[in-house]
Design an enzyme around this catalytic site. Structure first.
Site, PDB file in Angstrom:
ATOM      1  N   ARG A 292      40.022  58.275  61.070  1.00 29.39           N
ATOM      2  CA  ARG A 292      39.942  58.874  59.728  1.00 29.39           C
ATOM      3  C   ARG A 292      38.831  58.160  58.961  1.00 29.39           C
ATOM      4  O   ARG A 292      38.873  56.935  58.829  1.00 29.39           O
ATOM      5  CB  ARG A 292      41.289  58.713  59.023  1.00 29.39           C
ATOM      6  CG  ARG A 292      41.383  59.331  57.653  1.00 29.39           C
ATOM      7  CD  ARG A 292      42.777  59.082  57.057  1.00 29.39           C
ATOM      8  NE  ARG A 292      42.934  59.695  55.753  1.00 29.39           N
ATOM      9  CZ  ARG A 292      42.524  59.142  54.617  1.00 29.39           C
ATOM     10  NH1 ARG A 292      41.945  57.966  54.614  1.00 29.39           N
ATOM     11  NH2 ARG A 292      42.699  59.776  53.468  1.00 29.39           N
TER      12      ARG A 292
ATOM     13  N   LYS B 216      37.942  49.766  54.003  1.00 26.09           N
ATOM     14  CA  LYS B 216      39.128  49.049  53.535  1.00 26.09           C
ATOM     15  C   LYS B 216      38.860  47.575  53.222  1.00 26.09           C
ATOM     16  O   LYS B 216      37.905  46.973  53.698  1.00 26.09           O
ATOM     17  CB  LYS B 216      40.281  49.218  54.534  1.00 26.09           C
ATOM     18  CG  LYS B 216      40.863  50.633  54.424  1.00 26.09           C
ATOM     19  CD  LYS B 216      42.109  50.861  55.199  1.00 26.09           C
ATOM     20  CE  LYS B 216      42.582  52.311  54.927  1.00 26.09           C
ATOM     21  NZ  LYS B 216      43.728  52.677  55.753  1.00 26.09           N
TER      22      LYS B 216
HETATM   23  C1  PT1 Z   1      45.344  55.661  56.976  1.00 28.57           C
HETATM   24  C2  PT1 Z   1      45.157  56.135  55.635  1.00 28.57           C
HETATM   25  C3  PT1 Z   1      45.663  57.444  55.347  1.00 28.57           C
HETATM   26  N1  PT1 Z   1      44.555  55.419  54.658  1.00 28.57           N
HETATM   27  C4  PT1 Z   1      46.402  57.661  57.564  1.00 28.57           C
HETATM   28  N2  PT1 Z   1      46.267  58.180  56.326  1.00 28.57           N
HETATM   29  C5  PT1 Z   1      44.469  55.926  53.416  1.00 28.57           C
HETATM   30  N3  PT1 Z   1      47.020  58.402  58.531  1.00 28.57           N
HETATM   31  C6  PT1 Z   1      44.961  57.206  53.135  1.00 28.57           C
HETATM   32  C7  PT1 Z   1      42.349  48.808  51.372  1.00 28.57           C
HETATM   33  O1  PT1 Z   1      42.862  47.861  51.985  1.00 28.57           O
HETATM   34  O2  PT1 Z   1      44.936  54.454  57.324  1.00 28.57           O
HETATM   35  N4  PT1 Z   1      45.958  56.417  57.893  1.00 28.57           N
HETATM   36  N5  PT1 Z   1      45.536  57.938  54.098  1.00 28.57           N
HETATM   37  C8  PT1 Z   1      43.827  55.092  52.332  1.00 28.57           C
HETATM   38  N6  PT1 Z   1      44.627  53.961  52.026  1.00 28.57           N
HETATM   39  C9  PT1 Z   1      44.096  52.687  51.809  1.00 28.57           C
HETATM   40  C10 PT1 Z   1      44.801  51.565  52.201  1.00 28.57           C
HETATM   41  C11 PT1 Z   1      42.842  52.555  51.253  1.00 28.57           C
HETATM   42  C12 PT1 Z   1      44.237  50.307  52.061  1.00 28.57           C
HETATM   43  C13 PT1 Z   1      42.279  51.295  51.070  1.00 28.57           C
HETATM   44  C14 PT1 Z   1      42.962  50.163  51.502  1.00 28.57           C
HETATM   45  O3  PT1 Z   1      41.309  48.706  50.721  1.00 28.57           O
END
Ligand code: PT1
Length: 283
Positions: free
Chosen positions: A255, A221
Site C-alpha cells: 500500500r 511512516k
Molecule cells: C496499513 C495502513 C492502512 N496504514 C492497511 N491499511 C494506514 N491495510 C492506513 C506513522 O507511523 O499499514 N495497512 N491504512 C496509515 N496509517 C498510519 C500509521 C500512518 C502509522 C502513519 C503512521 O507515521
C-alpha cells in the site's frame, strides 16, 4: 494467483501496489489535497496509469493520534468517489474503513475489497463482508489510533501479531468468508515502536504460514522518518527501500502513496526472490 474482489480480480502473480486515495481533510501526508472529488478522480486515474492494481479509498484517518470520524461524514466523503471510481476504472476498489455500515454502502456502490485496520472486530463487520462478497484485508493494531503509540508493548511482536491474525482468519472463514478472499497485514505503525516495526519487516516471511497473501503499508511512516530524521515529505527513498525489502521477504501487496516508484521497488524485491529460487535456496 487471483483474488476475486466482487467480480474484479486482483492479480498477485507479481506483487501488486495498492494506491492510497485519501478523501480526508486531515490526512497525514496528502494534507487535504483530495477532498475535492474531481482531484481525487484525477489522482486515482494517475495511480492506475502508474501501475496500481487496486485503489484504496479512505475517509477516516487512522494515523497515530487521529480522532474517530462520524459515520455520516465518512459516508459523505467516500460514497460519491467509490461510485465514480467503480464506473471509470477497471481495477478493484478498496474501502479503508472499520464501520460495517460504511462497508455495506461502499460494497453496494461498487467496492470489491474492504481494508479494515480493525480486522473486522466491529459488531456485524464479518457478516457484512461475508454477505457482500467482497475480499478483505485483516490488519493488526494494538490499541486504537488516538492512543496506540503511547506505550506499545509485546513480549514477542512477531508471534503475537501472527497469532492475532491467525485467530481473525479462522473466525472469518468460520463465518463464511472464503480463505481465497482474505489478506493479512501486520499493521506497521499501529501500536508499534520503531524496533517492533523493524522486527516485523525483517521477519515478514514468517507470516507466509498464515496461508493468505500478505499486505504491508509502509509508505512515509514515522519509523522511516525516525531512522532518517526526515519529515513526511522527505521519506520517499526510505519508503521505496522498505517496500523492496518487504516484497523480498514475502509481501504480495504494498500500500503506497507514490505508485510509480513503488511499482519499481516491488519489481526489484520480486526479482531478488526469483534470484533465490535460481540458486535453489528454499523460500
Ligand atoms: C496499513 C495502513 C492502512 N496504514 C492497511 N491499511 C494506514 N491495510 C492506513 C506513522 O507511523 O499499514 N495497512 N491504512 C496509515 N496509517 C498510519 C500509521 C500512518 C502509522 C502513519 C503512521 O507515521
Amino acid at each position: 494467483m487471483l483474488i476475486d474482489c466482487h467480480g474484479r480480480s486482483l492479480n498477485l502473480g507479481t506483487p501488486a501496489v495498492m494506491g492510497v486515495l485519501n478523501v480526508t481533510p486531515d490526512s497525514f501526508s496528502d494534507g487535504g489535497r483530495f477532498v475535492d472529488p474531481e482531484a481525487a478522480m484525477r489522482h486515482a486515474h494517475r495511480m492506475v496509469a502508474d501501475g496500481a492494481g487496486i485503489i484504496d479509498v479512505g475517509g477516516e484517518s487512522t494515523r497515530p493520534g487521529a480522532a474517530p470520524v462520524e459515520e455520516s461524514a465518512e459516508l459523505e466523503r467516500i460514497l460519491p468517489v467509490v461510485e465514480r471510481l467503480a464506473g471509470e476504472l477497471q481495477v478493484p476498489i478498496s474501502v479503508d474503513t472499520s464501520k460495517p455500515e460504511v462497508m455495506r454502502r461502499a460494497i453496494a456502490a461498487g467496492a470489491g475489497f474492504v481494508n479494515d485496520v480493525n480486522a473486522l472486530r466491529a459488531d456485524g463487520a464479518i457478516e457484512t463482508v461475508a454477505s457482500g462478497g467482497a475480499a478483505v484485508c485483516l490488519m493488526h493494531m494494538q490499541g486504537e489510533p488516538r492512543s496506540m503509540q503511547q506505550a506499545p508493548h509485546y513480549d514477542d511482536v512477531v508471534s503475537e501479531v501472527k497469532e492475532f491474525l491467525a485467530d481473525r482468519i479462522r473466525l472469518c472463514i468460520a463465518a463464511g468468508i472464503p480463505r481465497d478472499r482474505i489478506v493479512a497485514d501486520p499493521g506497521f505503525g499501529f501500536g508499534k515502536t520503531s524496533a517492533h516495526n523493524w522486527a516485523l519487516l525483517a521477519r515478514l516471511r514468517e507470516f507466509r504460514t498464515l496461508g493468505v497473501p500478505i499486505l504491508v503499508g509502509l509508505s512515509r511512516k514515522s519509523f522511516i522518518g525516525t531512522l532518517l530524521d526526515k519529515p513526511t515529505v522527505q521519506r520517499l527513498s526510505g519508503s521505496l527501500a522498505v517496500a523492496g525489502i518487504a516484497v523480498y521477504n514475502g509481501a504480495d501487496i504494498v500500500r503506497a502513496h507514490d505508485v510509480a516508484p513503488t511499482v519499481d521497488a516491488a519489481r526489484v524485491g520480486h526479482a531478488a526472490v526469483a534470484g533465490l529460487r535460481e540458486r535453489q535456496i528454499s523460500l
